[in-house]
Design a protein around this motif. Structure first.
Motif, PDB file in Angstrom:
ATOM      1  N   MET A 218       0.821  -1.211   0.000  1.00 54.52           N
ATOM      2  CA  MET A 218       0.000   0.000   0.000  1.00 54.52           C
ATOM      3  C   MET A 218       0.857   1.263   0.000  1.00 54.52           C
ATOM      4  SD  MET A 218      -2.799  -1.129  -0.576  1.00 54.52           S
ATOM      5  CE  MET A 218      -4.262  -0.177  -0.341  1.00 54.52           C
ATOM      6  N   ASN A 219       2.055   1.211   0.607  1.00 46.78           N
ATOM      7  CA  ASN A 219       2.955   2.369   0.544  1.00 46.78           C
ATOM      8  C   ASN A 219       3.408   2.602  -0.894  1.00 46.78           C
ATOM      9  OD1 ASN A 219       2.718   2.668   3.256  1.00 46.78           O
ATOM     10  ND2 ASN A 219       4.727   1.801   3.768  1.00 46.78           N
TER      11      ASN A 219
ATOM     12  N   MET B 290      -7.109  -6.105   4.900  1.00 48.87           N
ATOM     13  CA  MET B 290      -6.033  -5.379   5.573  1.00 48.87           C
ATOM     14  C   MET B 290      -5.593  -4.180   4.730  1.00 48.87           C
ATOM     15  SD  MET B 290      -4.679  -5.228   8.335  1.00 48.87           S
ATOM     16  CE  MET B 290      -5.416  -6.695   9.017  1.00 48.87           C
ATOM     17  N   ASN B 291      -5.434  -4.403   3.425  1.00 45.84           N
ATOM     18  CA  ASN B 291      -5.029  -3.302   2.546  1.00 45.84           C
ATOM     19  C   ASN B 291      -6.065  -2.183   2.537  1.00 45.84           C
ATOM     20  OD1 ASN B 291      -2.582  -4.387   1.827  1.00 45.84           O
ATOM     21  ND2 ASN B 291      -3.358  -5.410  -0.002  1.00 45.84           N
ATOM     22  N   ARG B 292      -7.332  -2.563   2.595  1.00 47.61           N
ATOM     23  CA  ARG B 292      -8.407  -1.562   2.604  1.00 47.61           C
ATOM     24  C   ARG B 292      -8.358  -0.730   3.880  1.00 47.61           C
ATOM     25  NH1 ARG B 292     -14.036  -3.875   0.924  1.00 47.61           N
ATOM     26  NH2 ARG B 292     -13.247  -3.675  -1.186  1.00 47.61           N
ATOM     27  N   LYS B 293      -7.967  -1.377   4.964  1.00 47.59           N
ATOM     28  CA  LYS B 293      -7.824  -0.670   6.237  1.00 47.59           C
ATOM     29  C   LYS B 293      -6.695   0.358   6.136  1.00 47.59           C
ATOM     30  CE  LYS B 293      -8.137  -2.303  10.977  1.00 47.59           C
ATOM     31  NZ  LYS B 293      -9.492  -1.833  11.269  1.00 47.59           N
ATOM     32  N   LEU B 294      -5.638  -0.009   5.409  1.00 48.27           N
ATOM     33  CA  LEU B 294      -4.488   0.895   5.271  1.00 48.27           C
ATOM     34  C   LEU B 294      -4.806   2.083   4.360  1.00 48.27           C
ATOM     35  CD1 LEU B 294      -1.632  -1.767   4.941  1.00 48.27           C
ATOM     36  CD2 LEU B 294      -2.088  -0.320   6.918  1.00 48.27           C
ATOM     37  N   ASN B 295      -5.575   1.824   3.300  1.00 52.60           N
ATOM     38  CA  ASN B 295      -5.960   2.918   2.399  1.00 52.60           C
ATOM     39  C   ASN B 295      -7.225   2.512   1.646  1.00 52.60           C
ATOM     40  OD1 ASN B 295      -6.343   4.753   0.332  1.00 52.60           O
ATOM     41  ND2 ASN B 295      -4.143   5.095   0.037  1.00 52.60           N
TER      42      ASN B 295
ATOM     43  N   ALA C 165       1.773   1.657  -3.617  1.00 55.03           N
ATOM     44  CA  ALA C 165       0.615   2.107  -4.398  1.00 55.03           C
ATOM     45  C   ALA C 165       0.367   3.604  -4.194  1.00 55.03           C
ATOM     46  CB  ALA C 165      -0.615   1.291  -4.010  1.00 55.03           C
ATOM     47  N   GLU C 166       0.556   4.073  -2.964  1.00 54.57           N
ATOM     48  CA  GLU C 166       0.370   5.505  -2.687  1.00 54.57           C
ATOM     49  C   GLU C 166       1.453   6.328  -3.367  1.00 54.57           C
ATOM     50  OE1 GLU C 166       0.198   5.881   1.597  1.00 54.57           O
ATOM     51  OE2 GLU C 166      -1.654   4.703   1.649  1.00 54.57           O
ATOM     52  N   GLU C 167       2.706   5.840  -3.272  1.00 52.84           N
ATOM     53  CA  GLU C 167       3.831   6.574  -3.880  1.00 52.84           C
ATOM     54  C   GLU C 167       3.635   6.799  -5.372  1.00 52.84           C
ATOM     55  OE1 GLU C 167       7.710   4.721  -3.222  1.00 52.84           O
ATOM     56  OE2 GLU C 167       7.355   4.812  -1.047  1.00 52.84           O
ATOM     57  N   VAL C 168       3.141   5.772  -6.072  1.00 53.31           N
ATOM     58  CA  VAL C 168       3.019   5.883  -7.533  1.00 53.31           C
ATOM     59  C   VAL C 168       1.614   6.310  -7.958  1.00 53.31           C
ATOM     60  CG1 VAL C 168       4.860   4.207  -7.953  1.00 53.31           C
ATOM     61  CG2 VAL C 168       2.488   3.420  -7.880  1.00 53.31           C
ATOM     62  N   GLU C 169       0.751   6.596  -6.967  1.00 58.06           N
ATOM     63  CA  GLU C 169      -0.624   7.030  -7.210  1.00 58.06           C
ATOM     64  C   GLU C 169      -1.414   6.042  -8.058  1.00 58.06           C
ATOM     65  OE1 GLU C 169      -0.510  11.079  -8.555  1.00 58.06           O
ATOM     66  OE2 GLU C 169       0.457  11.754  -6.708  1.00 58.06           O
TER      67      GLU C 169
END
Ligand code: ADP
Length: 160
Positions: free
Chosen positions: A75-76, A105-110, A78-82
């Protein structure tokens, strides 16, 4: 569909099952980024660089597919590369529980990044990197299961 989708995994090594999912995603999204994660608990046969090189060779016919490697949390990355979407492949019901756990779990993170599941072609529903490595280790025929570059790399690794 516009935007960037990520296909994350160990890809140790890439098989025709993985490629089937990547090709399906590449028909739908503007860009598909295959990202190799180093899952040490799986004691990989190939290094991340070797796995990336095999994916680059195996996806050279797809001009909207790129390849990367990452050592941290999906998820980090995915966020970095939008990225808007994470793509996971489903083979059989047995994949479902594990995938549900990771996705929750990933949905909880973002919760802005969606996970889409793609069902593989039936002919690959039994196929995994582990099975391919096991067959190759004992010098069985794997050319119908993996791209040519992977067949060659496994032959070299197990010295046939
Ligand atoms: P991971 O360690 O993340 O499970 P894998 O390389 O085993 O990494 O798998 C990456 C993705 O490819 C996962 O979504 C997995 O379900 C999918 N996958 C693996 N093998 C196949 C196959 N034969 N058909 C369809 N999807 C597959």
């Amino acid at each position: 569909m516009s935007g960037l989708a990520i296909c994350p995994g160990s890809f140790d090594p890439i098989t025709y099952g993985h490629l089937d999912i990547i090709e399906r995603a590449a028909r739908v999204f503007d860009e598909v980024r295959v990202v190799v994660f180093n899952n040490q608990s799986k004691s990989p046969l190939f290094s991340v660089e070797e796995r990336k090189a095999l994916i680059v060779e195996s996806t050279s016919h797809l001009d909207n597919v790129t390849v990367d490697g990452y050592g941290g949390l999906l998820m980090n990355y995915a966020e970095e590369v939008e990225a808007q979407v994470i793509i996971r492949g489903l083979r059989a019901v047995s994949d479902f529980e594990y995938e549900m756990q990771i996705t929750s779990m990933n949905r909880k993170l973002n919760e802005k990044i969606e996970t889409f599941f793609v069902m593989t072609n039936n002919q690959y529903s039994f196929l995994s990197s582990s099975i391919v490595k096991e067959i190759a280790r004992y010098h069985g025929e794997i050319k119908d299961l993996v791209p040519d570059a992977v067949d060659l790399a496994l032959k070299e690794r197990f010295q046939r």
